[in-house]
Enzyme design. Structure first.
Site, short mmCIF file in Angstrom:
data_model
loop_
_atom_site.label_atom_id
_atom_site.label_comp_id
_atom_site.label_asym_id
_atom_site.label_seq_id
_atom_site.Cartn_x
_atom_site.Cartn_y
_atom_site.Cartn_z
CB SER A 196 -0.95 0.00 1.20
OG SER A 196 -0.21 -0.14 2.40
N GLY B 240 3.05 -7.81 4.89
CA GLY B 240 1.79 -8.53 4.96
C GLY B 240 1.36 -8.62 6.39
CG ASP C 210 -0.77 -4.00 16.52
OD1 ASP C 210 0.20 -4.42 15.88
OD2 ASP C 210 -1.81 -3.62 15.99
CG ASP D 82 2.75 -1.94 13.24
OD1 ASP D 82 2.99 -3.02 13.78
OD2 ASP D 82 1.92 -1.79 12.34
NE ARG E 5 0.31 1.94 15.41
CZ ARG E 5 0.12 1.06 14.44
NH1 ARG E 5 0.60 1.31 13.24
NH2 ARG E 5 -0.55 -0.04 14.64
#
Lengths: 291, 591
Positions: free
Chosen positions: B181, B197, B323, B325, B350
């Site tokens: 993306s 992915g 999570d 990232d 993040r």
């Protein structure tokens, strides 16, 4: 971002462009065709061999369609990260990635009251759009091992010494990497799927494989190797060792559920379902509801 | 193309325009064009307005005094029913704008009129699994080609004049969960992309391709233990294992499926000749299953663009359990301290901390919170490593009673997500689009996956304040001081642009493109675009006038989640539109 997205699935409020249409029972009968969602590439439950659809779910769906007097149309569903995603994509909302196409019925949904009644933080039923019914199979975790390298599996503690193969992101993976404070983690080998874990056992890379009993039975059946055996060990600290598998329809489509349920009960009682399972070398017990 | 004088007489710009339209317009984008961007005010040929990713324009015709005269000149609809999140930054070359829309579509549009020149629609298979909406973040330009990545993990090169496919290359298997993306970038004649992915079993990679034909040049896995390769005459030559060897910071064989996907792309610093990329979180999600730092997950990596060798790394969240990232952009900038010029790079993670690193070696210079609430760590130590708050780490699966949840801030969508910040060389400030939210997390006992019992995780995102989630902040990287803030009701999800005209631009999910005084934070202009703005605005000059463009179209990751945040955004309409504004030249002098 990514992993969480998959683990949690997409929530209910996503941008809908085109609303998928749920077919009523009468529309389905009039069309003469029952659309059934089955998982893609998921032997022995549902898979394709060349152009032939095979698997216990496929054969059972065929028998159910026949009992309802309609043709079967299979909808092959790549599995989402959680069942909630599959129910959303194939039973109640549809997905723009496959033109919002819905199935009338989905195979292999759990028959689990607690799951069906699960509520989100807003107090809403998480799977309120779906009715789960018609248990047709018992499922459980199972270890298979190679007797040439492992005498017997008295307990899971043998996997501190003996390497064992599991599928990535599965309960066997979580279980073996965390139980007994991670004591078995070093010998836990991860593979993209269960067939590859079995291939690794054949190649001598691992001495055992842990997966769902249906998958294990099928792999052992296909291997034609008398040295492969099923372990009878216990699984201490395992959250859920056994569960029941049934089907799902849209909550507005209970009439279809009743018709399927009636047909299913007949197929279970006359031994048709057991016969289907035996085609694939799978053990079969009649679910509790019909005993 | 030579750089035109800033304010030419009208006739001259007409003449220049005519020349541009006749032939010279076909000038190819060169390495030099890319490295000098945005010096030529008539073009934008990099994602980030320069390879550093500062998103700073030296244009000052449009400024804080005359911005109220900025007005729309045309709008272009992406058409169709594919109105989902629009997150690209437009590129401009020779009067043509190149951009991407949702569902892997590319558009070329006449920058003067908004007339569509061509459109390319990737044919997507129905089993793609994009993580977070079907978005795309833009193109790269090089030579006569327009490059972009697709949701089914292909790199596609299009002829810039016709939109016809010149080559298309499958970078990874979408069936295994790979997709692209991010906008690729071209550095020293190499087309560079992250291979990412979201599915389990995926290992992140950064790869370079030959822009002429799509041949793979080098490949660098982002997880410790995997071999990197360079390709010579089609043959793979080993180029060292990432991190030296397997298993140093991972238990068992989990490094084989470690995640660390570089899904947001990267930038480049010519001074140190380093590519700067960030990596995603490790797999599996529950940290108790993988004791160790789990390198190079949630990290920033500096790579040699010639062969992909990792020169240094900085891990923002070792042993991530939330999570967080580490993909957010690392923006290179120089500043002076004690009479010395520091070659620094900054990132707003993040995890809620803002980091300033020495970009020559990846060493930590300083770090500080840039949001009001951080619960997972109590601070950073002298090397920039987080000091964990153990009470904020979700428990091991099966180890606790059902329903025990921990509250953690920031939420997993991050104190700042993908949306790029901007650095203004005049004010010396970073303009950071941030969000104030937390989450409850728990291990979920009752879950299923593909007919099997499963141990999922439950979560719900919670706003921390009644009246806002989004906060655009001006942050001084030398002191950690917040100079100003502007609150927004919905979470911010769009990129930022800053200019020499003392301006900061960004968009809101409510649909506004807004401009702020870069020094004071005063809102000086806004325009309602009709749908949420998630794109990154750009500004450039054409025919002697200054233009601003931005994509409008609500979507992206935020609407995919339920809970209290969903209530704030559920009435926002979708869209798919490219808006272009200008300051008419007759109004420049008025102010």
């Amino acid at each position: 971002m990514r992993l969480f997205a998959y683990v949690f699935g997409l929530a209910l409020l996503c941008c809908q462009t085109a609303q998928a249409q749920v077919r009523s029972y009468d529309q389905m009968i009039a069309a003469g065709e029952l659309k059934v969602a089955v998982y893609k590439d998921f032997a022995p439950y549902s898979f394709e061999e060349g152009t032939t659809a095979r698997g216990v779910d496929v054969e059972l769906a065929q028998a159910l369609a026949k009992a309802l007097g309609v043709r079967l149309m299979l909808v092959w569903a790549p599995a989402g990260e959680k069942l909630d995603d599959d129910l959303r994509d194939y039973i109640w909302r549809g997905s723009p990635l496959h033109n919002q196409q819905l199935a009338d019925l989905m195979m292999r949904a759990p028959y689990d009251h607690d799951y069906a009644q699960k509520r989100n933080d807003q107090g809403e039923l998480e799977n309120g759009h779906v009715v789960m019914f018609g248990p047709y199979q018992n499922e459980q975790w199972q270890v298979a091992y190679d007797r040439r390298r492992l005498g017997k599996v008295a307990s899971v503690a043998v996997f501190e010494q003996h390497p064992i193969g599991v599928e990535v992101d599965s309960v066997p993976s979580f279980y073996l990497t965390s139980v007994f404070n991670g004591m078995l983690a070093a010998k836990t080998h991860h593979y993209p799927d269960v067939p590859q874990a079995f291939a690794a056992m054949k190649a001598g890379e691992v001495d055992a494989v842990m997966a769902m009993r249906g998958e294990i039975d099928w792999q052992v059946h296909e291997a034609h190797d008398p040295q492969l055996a099923l372990a009878q060990n216990a699984y201490p600290s395992m959250g859920k060792q056994r569960w029941e598998i049934g089907m799902a329809v849209h909550e507005s489509n209970r009439q279809l559920a009743y018709a399927v349920e009636e047909a299913l009960e007949g197929l279970i009682r006359d031994g048709s379902v057991q016969t289907i399972y035996s085609h694939y070398g799978l053990q079969y017990e009649v679910p509790e509801m019909y005993q | 193309m030579t750089q035109p004088a800033r304010r030419q007489p009208f006739a001259l710009s007409v003449l220049l325009g005519a020349i541009l339209l006749s032939g010279q317009a076909m000038a190819a984008v060169t390495d030099q064009d890319i490295l000098q961007d945005p010096k030529n005010p008539e073009q934008i040929v990099t994602n980030g307005l320069g390879v550093l990713g500062q998103r700073y324009s030296p244009l000052d015709t449009l400024n804080v005094d005359n911005v109220k005269e900025l007005r729309p000149v045309w709008a272009f609809s992406f058409g169709g029913e594919k109105q989902r999140g629009q997150q690209a930054q437009p590129m401009i070359k020779d009067g043509v704008m190149y951009l991407t829309g949702s569902y892997s579509r590319v558009f070329a549009v006449d920058a003067r009129t908004g007339k569509k020149l061509w459109q390319y629609d990737a044919r997507l298979p129905d089993d793609i699994r994009p993580c977070c909406d079907v978005i795309n973040r833009g193109v790269a330009l090089y030579g006569d080609l327009v490059f972009f990545g697709t949701l089914d993990a292909k790199l596609v090169a299009l002829n810039k004049d016709t939109g016809k496919v010149v080559w298309s290359k499958k970078v990874a298997d979408h069936k295994e969960g790979y997709s692209i993306s991010a906008a690729p970038l071209v550095i020293n004649g190499k087309l560079i992309t992250g291979v990412a992915g979201g599915e389990f079993g995926v290992v992140g990679k950064i790869e370079a391709y030959d822009p002429k034909n799509g041949d793979l040049l080098w490949s660098r896995p982002t997880v410790e233990g995997h071999m990197g390769y360079v390709y010579k005459d089609g043959k793979a030559v080993e180029n060292g294992i990432s991190g030296g060897e397997a298993g140093k910071t991972w238990p068992g064989d989990l490094w084989k499926t470690g995640g660390a996907a570089p899904w947001l792309g990267g930038y480049y610093d010519p001074e140190t000749n380093l590519l700067l990329f960030g990596t995603g979180n490790p797999a599996p999600w529950n940290s108790h299953l993988r004791p160790g730092d789990n390198l190079y997950s949630s990290s920033r990596l500096a790579l040699n663009p010639d062969d992909g060798t990792i020169k240094w790394h900085f891990q923002t969240t070792p042993h991530d359990g939330w999570d967080y990232d580490g993909v957010n952009e690392l923006v290179s900038f120089n500043y002076t301290e004690g009479g010395k010029e520091i070659k620094a790079a900054a990132t707003a993670d993040r995890n809620g901390f803002f980091y300033v690193l020495d970009r020559t070696n990846g060493k930590f210079i300083r770090g500080f919170p840039f949001v009001d609430k951080i619960t997972w760590a109590t601070g950073l130590d002298k090397d920039g490593r987080p000091i964990y708050n153990d009470a904020s780490r979700p428990g091991a699966p099966g180890s606790e009673a059902k329903g025990t949840s921990v509250f953690v801030a920031p939420a997993f969508l991050g104190a700042k997500n993908w949306m790029p910040m901007a650095y203004n060389r005049d004010t010396g400030l970073f303009y950071v689009p941030s969000n104030e939210w937390g989450m409850d997390m728990w291990n979920e006992g009752i879950a299923y996956k593909k007919g099997a019992a499963f141990l999922g995780a439950g979560f719900t995102i919670k706003p921390l304040n009644e009246d806002y989630i989004g906060v655009l902040r001006a942050i001084d990287p030398k002191t950690g001081k917040e100079v100003w803030r502007h609150k927004n009701f919905a979470p911010l999800w769009g990129g930022v642009l800053t200019t020499k005209g003392n301006l900061v631009f960004t968009g809101t999910p409510e649909g506004f493109l807004q401009a702020f005084n870069a020094k004071t934070g005063e809102k000086v202009w806004e325009f309602q675009t009709g749908s949420g703005v998630l794109g990154s605005p750009v500004t450039w000059e054409m025919d002697g006038e200054q233009y601003v463009s931005v994509l409008s179209g609500w979507g992206g990751a935020v609407p995919l989640w339920g809970g209290e945040v969903a209530k704030r955004i559920k009435d926002f309409n979708q869209g798919g539109m490219l808006w272009t504004f200008k300051l008419p030249k007759e109004l420049v002098a008025k102010h």
